[in-house]
Design an enzyme around this catalytic site. Structure first.
Site, mmCIF file in Angstrom:
data_model
loop_
_atom_site.group_PDB
_atom_site.id
_atom_site.type_symbol
_atom_site.label_atom_id
_atom_site.label_comp_id
_atom_site.label_asym_id
_atom_site.label_seq_id
_atom_site.Cartn_x
_atom_site.Cartn_y
_atom_site.Cartn_z
ATOM 1 N N LYS A 162 -10.421 -4.972 -4.320
ATOM 2 C CA LYS A 162 -11.483 -4.202 -4.593
ATOM 3 C C LYS A 162 -11.187 -2.765 -5.016
ATOM 4 O O LYS A 162 -11.966 -1.972 -5.768
ATOM 5 C CB LYS A 162 -12.699 -4.244 -3.483
ATOM 6 C CG LYS A 162 -12.262 -3.626 -2.009
ATOM 7 C CD LYS A 162 -13.332 -3.668 -1.211
ATOM 8 C CE LYS A 162 -13.666 -4.272 -0.261
ATOM 9 N NZ LYS A 162 -12.383 -4.078 0.866
ATOM 10 N N LYS A 191 0.803 -1.364 0.040
ATOM 11 C CA LYS A 191 -0.094 0.167 0.184
ATOM 12 C C LYS A 191 1.000 1.195 0.005
ATOM 13 O O LYS A 191 0.499 2.150 -0.458
ATOM 14 C CB LYS A 191 -0.892 -0.032 1.100
ATOM 15 C CG LYS A 191 -1.998 -1.199 1.082
ATOM 16 C CD LYS A 191 -3.443 -0.702 1.401
ATOM 17 C CE LYS A 191 -4.426 -1.669 0.669
ATOM 18 N NZ LYS A 191 -5.642 -1.699 1.431
ATOM 19 N N LYS A 238 -3.240 -10.518 -6.584
ATOM 20 C CA LYS A 238 -4.583 -10.403 -6.231
ATOM 21 C C LYS A 238 -5.670 -9.691 -6.564
ATOM 22 O O LYS A 238 -5.418 -8.631 -7.059
ATOM 23 C CB LYS A 238 -4.213 -10.446 -4.447
ATOM 24 C CG LYS A 238 -5.496 -9.835 -3.653
ATOM 25 C CD LYS A 238 -5.027 -9.667 -2.159
ATOM 26 C CE LYS A 238 -6.028 -9.368 -1.376
ATOM 27 N NZ LYS A 238 -6.336 -7.785 -1.390
HETATM 28 P P1 ATP Z 1 -8.395 -3.236 -0.446
HETATM 29 O O1 ATP Z 1 -8.252 -3.224 -1.739
HETATM 30 O O2 ATP Z 1 -9.382 -2.182 0.104
HETATM 31 O O3 ATP Z 1 -7.327 -3.621 0.387
HETATM 32 P P2 ATP Z 1 -9.554 -5.992 -0.256
HETATM 33 O O4 ATP Z 1 -10.185 -6.309 -1.453
HETATM 34 O O5 ATP Z 1 -8.106 -6.585 0.226
HETATM 35 O O6 ATP Z 1 -9.453 -4.414 0.054
HETATM 36 P P3 ATP Z 1 -10.653 -6.462 2.482
HETATM 37 O O7 ATP Z 1 -11.881 -5.471 2.843
HETATM 38 O O8 ATP Z 1 -9.342 -5.855 2.841
HETATM 39 O O9 ATP Z 1 -10.405 -6.522 0.983
HETATM 40 O O10 ATP Z 1 -10.641 -8.018 2.749
HETATM 41 C C1 ATP Z 1 -11.846 -8.632 3.144
HETATM 42 C C2 ATP Z 1 -11.616 -9.987 3.188
HETATM 43 O O11 ATP Z 1 -11.442 -10.556 1.980
HETATM 44 C C3 ATP Z 1 -10.120 -10.434 4.112
HETATM 45 O O12 ATP Z 1 -10.565 -11.666 4.857
HETATM 46 C C4 ATP Z 1 -9.460 -10.581 2.635
HETATM 47 O O13 ATP Z 1 -8.560 -11.642 3.009
HETATM 48 C C5 ATP Z 1 -10.213 -11.460 1.661
HETATM 49 N N1 ATP Z 1 -9.876 -11.174 0.272
HETATM 50 C C6 ATP Z 1 -9.414 -9.836 -0.133
HETATM 51 N N2 ATP Z 1 -9.410 -10.310 -1.502
HETATM 52 C C7 ATP Z 1 -9.037 -11.347 -1.686
HETATM 53 C C8 ATP Z 1 -8.635 -12.266 -2.822
HETATM 54 N N3 ATP Z 1 -8.561 -11.701 -4.006
HETATM 55 N N4 ATP Z 1 -8.849 -13.534 -2.768
HETATM 56 C C9 ATP Z 1 -9.471 -14.201 -1.770
HETATM 57 N N5 ATP Z 1 -9.526 -13.523 -0.435
HETATM 58 C C10 ATP Z 1 -9.853 -12.197 -0.459
#
Ligand code: ATP
Ligand code: LTN
Length: 332
Positions: free
Chosen positions: A200, A115, A197
């Site tokens: 979002k 980040k 990965k």
């Molecule tokens: P950001 O991009 O804002 O950091 P993020 O997509 O990583 O957000 P979070 O809210 O941080 O999402 O994560 C919520 C949950 O979803 C966590 O348990 C995280 O491990 C899981 N998660 C996020 N992205 C993935 C992915 N690509 N595959 C599997 N699990 C995921």
């Protein structure tokens, strides 16, 4: 007070529209804990502040994330659903845990490094101490298990280290939590860059399938997903794009890779991509209908937030008081 059941805690940031990565790595499994665990699921809005947010968007995403928790099968009667900023004990304990967490430990966190590279103009202290707020979320509820995607394993391990360190100085304060990473779907990849990965907050919307994307959008995004120059649907090292699509298809259909390879033998990537798109769209359609129903009833969501905050605060207050007493902070 002894626990009636072990505790499960997880959180999701309202930092954008949720993706099938969030669903397959985390939310999909949450309802399966309701029977055997006392469950807390939190919309971690204060974590989202570590990157710049547009206020109206953050507010909208907070309601939406809560509605999606329920639309994905979490029953608010069986689980405590709440918003982090409604329970002030989270930020209070986070400060205390900051004083038990080492600079070196936080510097090693992969998410911080990623980040900081992505937001080089805003490497703020909150981004750096993000894991201590997350540790506070978990430890306040005397949590036994933390269901998360693979990317969060390192943060839960740091939380354990801090809890062990604290307990060593002040015995019997915190339960030591375990991360639970699902066997499949723990790391769904971007459709545009399948070595990374699915995120979002990815600026390229074509790289991500959002839970609220309509059918045509889902089918179109899968059609355009980056694969390789091969044509055979087969799970193999180096075929990141096709491996990711097979993982997604497997998670939504329950078929294993061998069965998928058999079903698509002799058919090209085009057929397979269409099947993945249609399957995902079919699976998300009832979630979307329930989401729309919930979003039309803000009063219900607000009532639920209040109920959840009350229940969470009562639990959190017990741990926070215990911590303050052990530390020698004067309670009045
Ligand atoms: P950001 O991009 O804002 O950091 P993020 O997509 O990583 O957000 P979070 O809210 O941080 O999402 O994560 C919520 C949950 O979803 C966590 O348990 C995280 O491990 C899981 N998660 C996020 N992205 C993935 C992915 N690509 N595959 C599997 N699990 C995921
Ligand atoms: N850091 C997590 C979100 C999160 C969380 C938590 C997950 C905040 N607090 C407590 C599990 C338990 C993320 O970025 N996905």
């Amino acid at each position: 007070m002894p626990k009636e059941k072990p505790v499960s805690f997880s959180g999701i940031q309202p930092s954008g529209n949720l993706t099938i990565g969030n669903y397959l790595g985390a939310i999909k499994y949450f309802p399966t804990y309701s029977e055997n665990y006392k469950c807390f699921y939190c919309v971690v809005d204060q974590h989202a502040l570590t990157v710049r947010q547009v206020s109206a968007e953050l507010r909208r995403c907070t309601y939406e994330t809560l509605a999606l928790y329920i639309a994905c099968g979490l029953d608010p009667e069986k689980n405590t659903l709440f918003v982090q900023s409604h329970v002030s004990a989270h930020s209070e304990l986070a400060w205390i845990l900051n004083c038990f967490t080492m600079f070196g430990e936080l510097s090693r966190m992969t998410q911080f490094k990623e980040k900081s590279a992505k937001h080089a103009d805003n490497i703020n202290a909150g981004l750096f101490t993000y894991p201590t707020l997350m540790a506070a979320d978990i430890l306040l509820y005397q949590t036994d298990v933390v269901p998360v995607g693979e990317d969060q394993k390192q943060h839960v391990e740091l939380c354990r280290d801090v809890a062990v360190r604290f307990n060593h100085i002040y015995p019997d304060t915190f339960t030591i939590p375990e991360p639970i990473i699902s066997q499949s779907g723990a790391r769904i990849k971007s459709l545009a860059e399948p070595t990374r990965k699915m995120d979002k907050s990815d600026p390229n919307p074509n790289a991500v399938i959002y839970l609220l994307d309509d059918r045509d959008t889902i089918v179109r995004k899968f059609k355009r997903a980056v694969t390789d120059s091969d044509t055979c649907v087969k799970f193999a090292p180096g075929k990141d794009g096709i491996n990711n699509l097979m993982t997604i298809y497997s998670c939504f259909t329950g078929l294993d890779f061998a069965a998928i390879e058999r079903d698509f033998a002799g058919r090209g990537y085009g057929d397979f991509k269409l099947a993945v798109g249609e399957t995902v769209a079919d699976a998300l359609s009832p979630v979307q209908a329930e989401f729309r129903r919930l979003m039309a009833d803000k009063a219900y969501l607000e009532n639920m937030m209040k109920k959840g905050a009350g229940a969470a605060a009562a639990c959190a207050a017990r741990t926070l008081a215990k911590v303050k007493k052990k530390l020698g902070l004067v309670l009045i």
